[in-house]
Write a protein that holds these residues in place. Structure first.
Motif, PDB file in Angstrom:
ATOM      1  N   GLY A   1      34.700 -47.599  79.676  1.00 20.42           N
ATOM      2  CA  GLY A   1      36.021 -47.059  80.105  1.00 20.42           C
ATOM      3  C   GLY A   1      36.524 -46.217  79.206  1.00 20.42           C
TER       4      GLY A   1
ATOM      5  N   HIS B   1      41.010 -52.810  81.636  1.00 18.04           N
ATOM      6  CA  HIS B   1      40.056 -53.384  82.328  1.00 18.04           C
ATOM      7  C   HIS B   1      40.073 -54.842  82.330  1.00 18.04           C
ATOM      8  CE1 HIS B   1      35.577 -53.784  83.527  1.00 18.04           C
ATOM      9  NE2 HIS B   1      36.196 -53.822  84.807  1.00 18.04           N
ATOM     10  N   MET B   2      39.221 -55.118  81.427  1.00 18.94           N
ATOM     11  CA  MET B   2      39.045 -56.699  81.135  1.00 18.94           C
ATOM     12  C   MET B   2      39.393 -57.091  79.683  1.00 18.94           C
ATOM     13  SD  MET B   2      35.243 -57.423  83.027  1.00 18.94           S
ATOM     14  CE  MET B   2      35.079 -57.296  84.745  1.00 18.94           C
ATOM     15  N   SER B   3      40.664 -56.516  79.346  1.00 20.76           N
ATOM     16  CA  SER B   3      41.477 -56.837  78.059  1.00 20.76           C
ATOM     17  C   SER B   3      40.472 -56.787  76.791  1.00 20.76           C
ATOM     18  CB  SER B   3      41.794 -58.405  78.171  1.00 20.76           C
ATOM     19  OG  SER B   3      42.767 -58.187  79.445  1.00 20.76           O
ATOM     20  N   ALA B   4      39.465 -56.005  76.539  1.00 27.79           N
ATOM     21  CA  ALA B   4      38.729 -55.844  75.288  1.00 27.79           C
ATOM     22  C   ALA B   4      39.779 -55.075  74.189  1.00 27.79           C
ATOM     23  CB  ALA B   4      37.680 -55.070  75.595  1.00 27.79           C
TER      24      ALA B   4
ATOM     25  N   LEU C   1      33.709 -52.063  75.340  1.00 26.87           N
ATOM     26  CA  LEU C   1      32.799 -52.626  76.557  1.00 26.87           C
ATOM     27  C   LEU C   1      32.899 -51.767  77.650  1.00 26.87           C
ATOM     28  CD1 LEU C   1      34.368 -56.285  76.521  1.00 26.87           C
ATOM     29  CD2 LEU C   1      32.227 -55.591  75.614  1.00 26.87           C
ATOM     30  N   HIS C   2      31.831 -51.676  78.313  1.00 23.04           N
ATOM     31  CA  HIS C   2      31.804 -51.022  79.872  1.00 23.04           C
ATOM     32  C   HIS C   2      32.226 -49.660  79.767  1.00 23.04           C
ATOM     33  CE1 HIS C   2      33.626 -55.439  80.588  1.00 23.04           C
ATOM     34  NE2 HIS C   2      32.358 -55.387  80.609  1.00 23.04           N
TER      35      HIS C   2
ATOM     36  N   CYS D   1      36.863 -47.445  75.408  1.00 19.67           N
ATOM     37  CA  CYS D   1      36.674 -49.105  75.108  1.00 19.67           C
ATOM     38  C   CYS D   1      35.312 -49.473  74.493  1.00 19.67           C
ATOM     39  CB  CYS D   1      36.962 -49.771  76.487  1.00 19.67           C
ATOM     40  SG  CYS D   1      36.781 -51.585  76.454  1.00 19.67           S
TER      41      CYS D   1
ATOM     42  N   PRO E   1      35.082 -47.904  84.075  1.00 17.49           N
ATOM     43  CA  PRO E   1      34.192 -48.677  83.490  1.00 17.49           C
ATOM     44  C   PRO E   1      32.908 -48.783  84.164  1.00 17.49           C
ATOM     45  CG  PRO E   1      36.018 -50.021  83.759  1.00 17.49           C
ATOM     46  CD  PRO E   1      35.988 -48.648  84.586  1.00 17.49           C
TER      47      PRO E   1
ATOM     48  N   CYS F   1      42.382 -53.532  76.631  1.00 18.89           N
ATOM     49  CA  CYS F   1      41.744 -52.686  77.538  1.00 18.89           C
ATOM     50  C   CYS F   1      42.391 -53.177  78.914  1.00 18.89           C
ATOM     51  CB  CYS F   1      40.342 -52.829  77.668  1.00 18.89           C
ATOM     52  SG  CYS F   1      39.423 -51.609  78.829  1.00 18.89           S
TER      53      CYS F   1
HETATM   54  S1  FES Z   1      36.962 -54.084  79.024  1.00 20.78           S
HETATM   55 FE1  FES Z   1      37.266 -52.105  78.467  1.00 20.78          FE
HETATM   56  S2  FES Z   1      36.038 -50.922  79.992  1.00 20.78           S
HETATM   57 FE2  FES Z   1      35.755 -53.111  80.371  1.00 20.78          FE
END
Ligand code: FES
Length: 160
Positions: free
Chosen positions: A86, A64-67, A83-84, A81, A99, A62
């Motif tokens: 996004g 954002h934070m690589s998920a 997570l979060h 995503c 996100p 991702c």
């Molecule tokens: S890691 Fe994907 S929205 Fe935060």
């Protein structure tokens, strides 16, 4: 979907990918429209997606934070995503929804935290973690060139 590579903006080509050698990764039959596959080469995790605009290869991280986006939800060109919350348009590279943690968009503009409808507003107590969320920038997606040869999908992987 015609088994064809999707067009993407040249400036969003992943570093080192423009003149990288192509490697076969999957048969086209293994990636119907709506499918997402994670392909790993060395330290590189690639997300291959059958979109309505064609086949896309981008990082399975991702912006954002690589998920891993490969376990997110795909709706046409847009992946959500895991997570979060996004959401990112794989066909254009655009962020469709920031996100829940807020933070900086690709242009450096700040977006506040938010909560999905029906849920209580997130409390973001001040401190290092809040500052980290505020300063985390959602990057632009990066793309790897794709071609189709004899029914096989090939991706240009930068040397590793
Ligand atoms: S890691 Fe994907 S929205 Fe935060």
């Amino acid at each position: 979907m015609d088994p064809r590579p999707a067009a993407f903006p040249a400036e969003l080509t992943a570093p080192g990918a423009a003149d990288a050698a192509f490697e076969p990764v999957l048969d086209v039959a293994e990636l119907p429209e709506g499918a997402m596959r994670r392909i790993t080469r060395g330290e590189l995790d690639i997300l291959l997606v059958g979109t309505p605009a064609g086949i896309v290869a981008t990082d399975d991280r991702c912006p954002h934070m690589s998920a891993p986006l490969s376990i997110g939800e795909l709706d046409g060109c847009v992946v959500a995503c895991p997570l979060h919350e996004g959401r990112f348009d794989l066909c254009t590279g655009a962020t469709v929804q920031m996100p829940t943690t807020g933070g900086l968009d690709a242009d450096g503009a700040y977006h506040p935290t938010w909560s999905p409808g029906g849920r209580d507003a997130k409390v973001d107590p001040p401190g290092k973690k809040a500052e980290a969320r505020r300063l985390t920038r959602v990057r632009r997606l990066r793309y790897y060139p794709v071609r189709i040869v004899d029914g096989r999908i090939e991706v240009a992987f930068p040397s590793r």
